[in-house]
Structure formats: structure tokens, C-alpha cells
Design an enzyme around this catalytic site. Structure first.
Site, PDB file in Angstrom:
ATOM      1  N   TYR A 171     -48.780 -33.295  -8.588  1.00 37.14           N
ATOM      2  CA  TYR A 171     -48.275 -33.428  -7.613  1.00 37.14           C
ATOM      3  C   TYR A 171     -46.822 -34.011  -6.905  1.00 37.14           C
ATOM      4  CZ  TYR A 171     -47.856 -33.639  -2.164  1.00 37.14           C
ATOM      5  OH  TYR A 171     -47.610 -33.059  -1.406  1.00 37.14           O
TER       6      TYR A 171
ATOM      7  N   LYS B   6     -43.327 -31.320  -6.289  1.00 40.07           N
ATOM      8  CA  LYS B   6     -42.797 -32.169  -5.567  1.00 40.07           C
ATOM      9  C   LYS B   6     -41.338 -32.223  -5.490  1.00 40.07           C
ATOM     10  CE  LYS B   6     -44.195 -30.149  -3.085  1.00 40.07           C
ATOM     11  NZ  LYS B   6     -44.852 -29.513  -1.583  1.00 40.07           N
TER      12      LYS B   6
END
Length: 257
Positions: free
Chosen positions: A152, A156
Site C-alpha cells: 500500500y 501511494k
């Protein structure tokens, strides 16, 4: 009045940003991954002009979604809000890709490349991007042991890289990233301490405002304030490498403005 498309607007930050924009008198088109969620999205955001359906985990479905968006007419702004979090196992998409990368990075890349260019792009990132690994050699986590948190954070980081790459390649467009903070969404959990309204507000502000602070490009924002992105995101070689990797996976090259 601006015409704005918001991906991932069936719930969470996307829904709230859509509601704020509708209340501000803007023409808002929603997005949901299936028809049931699309119906729920329209009920939750009365005043939205339409909702488009597309599963952003699939390259083919994302391409079809881009076609539907183009058929709806040119947008003034696109907010790339759709994302999945880090708590689950590695899930492989129909294209054989890690779902976190496919939804969080590849889908906004493909939509940016295929949609008729808006004046503004807003890409949702996270403060966790500063812990992201810029290595492009194992984007699908086929050689490493899976870490949802790291995957994740990487995704990002790549969202910031994409925002800066778009700003560089399309100098006539405003392209920025937003860190909403740790907010109480399904992803953030009910105990998250940050302000949900401000997280959505910054997206809406960057998409439509004529304020001098919002009419900039290649920046990262948290609660309408500029924050420094991870320095690695500004490296041109990383930006070009990510664009090339996404082009290789989709067969769609990123056209400069």
C-alpha cells in the site's frame, strides 16, 4: 460550475467529496465498481448528474470505463480517489496483477492516458507514501513475501510519482496529489484521528477552486496546505520508469500533452 468525475465515490472520501461538490453547484459524475454500488452512490449523493460503472481491478473494464467517461463529455477535473487498503492478503486480478497495484496505480494511469484530457487531475495518496519503496523491479510482489502495508505504501508513493509525471509531461494541466490524513473511513477504521471533512475538502478544492493556492501543479497537499512529498518522487527517471512499466502492462503509452 465545473464538471468533475470522482472515482471510488460510492463511499468514504470519494462520496464526501462528491457531496461537497454537488452542494457547491458543480456537475458531478460518480463512479462505482458495480451496479448495486452505483445505485447506492446515486442515493447517497442526490444532485449528482450520473454514475459510471467500472471495476478498476480489470484492465479491460478500466478501458471500457474510460470509453464511457469520454462518451459523457469532457471533464474539467478528474479526482482519482478509488483505492484499496493494506489489511488483506495478496489478491491476484483477472490480469494476474497484485490488486493493490492494479487499483491504486495502474487504473489511474490508464484513465489518465485514455480519457480526453481535463484541466485538472487530483490523485489520492497517503502520508504512508514516504515509506514506499521506489524499486520498480517487483511491482506485482511475485518474488517478495507479501506485505500489505508495504504494498500500500508503495502504491501511494507511485500515485505521487504519477501526479508529478503528469504535471511534467502535460505542462498546461494542473496535476496534484492529496494526503487526506488518517481518516475514519472503512480503510482507516473508526478510531482514525484525522478530519474526514477536510480530507475530502482538499480534493474538491483542488478540482474546482480558483484560489491561487489551488491553481498550482506538481504539488502535494494535506488539508489545503502544501506538504513536501517524498524526495524520490521528484526523480525524472523514476517517473519515466513508472510510466514505462504501466505502458508495458496495459499496452497503452502515456501521451504527452
Amino acid at each position: 460550475m465545473s464538471k468533475v468525475l470522482i472515482t471510488g465515490s460510492a463511499d468514504g472520501l470519494g462520496r464526501l467529496a462528491a457531496q461537497q461538490l454537488v452542494e457547491g453547484g458543480h456537475d458531478v459524475v460518480l463512479h462505482a465498481r458495480d451496479r448495486r454500488r452505483a445505485d447506492d452512490a446515486m442515493k447517497a449523493t442526490p444532485g449528482a448528474s450520473d454514475v459510471l460503472v467500472g471495476d478498476l481491478a480489470s484492465i479491460a473494464a478500466t478501458r471500457a470505463f474510460a470509453d464511457a467517461a469520454n462518451a459523457a463529455g469532457r471533464f474539467d477535473a478528474v479526482i482519482h480517489n478509488a483505492a484499496v487498503g493494506y489489511r488483506g492478503p495478496r489478491v491476484e486480478t483477472v490480469d494476474g496483477l497484485a490488486h493493490v497495484f492494479a487499483i491504486n496505480v495502474l487504473a489511474p494511469y490508464l484513465l489518465t492516458a485514455l480519457m480526453t484530457g481535463p484541466d485538472r487531475f487530483v490523485y489520492l495518496t497517503s502520508g504512508m507514501h514516504r515509506g514506499g519503496d521506489p524499486d520498480l523491479s517487483d511491482l506485482q510482489w511475485t518474488r517478495r513475501g507479501w506485505s500489505g502495508t508495504q504494498a500500500y505504501a508503495d502504491s501511494k508513493l507511485f500515485d505521487v510519482v504519477l501526479a508529478l509525471a503528469v504535471a511534467r509531461c502535460r505542462p498546461g494541466v494542473l496535476s496534484n496529489a492529496v494526503e487526506p490524513g488518517w481518516v475514519p473511513t472503512k480503510m482507516g477504521g473508526p478510531g482514525a484521528p484525522d478530519d474526514l471533512e477536510l480530507g475530502a475538502d482538499t480534493q474538491a478544492w483542488l478540482a474546482t477552486s480558483s484560489d491561487p493556492g489551488a491553481t498550482v501543479t506538481a504539488r502535494c497537499f494535506h488539508h489545503r496546505r502544501e506538504v513536501a512529498p517524498a524526495p524520490v518522487a521528484m526523480r525524472v527517471e523514476l517517473q519515466d520508469g513508472l510510466l514505462d512499466a504501466c505502458a508495458g502492462l496495459t499496452g497503452v503509452a502515456f501521451p504527452p500533452g
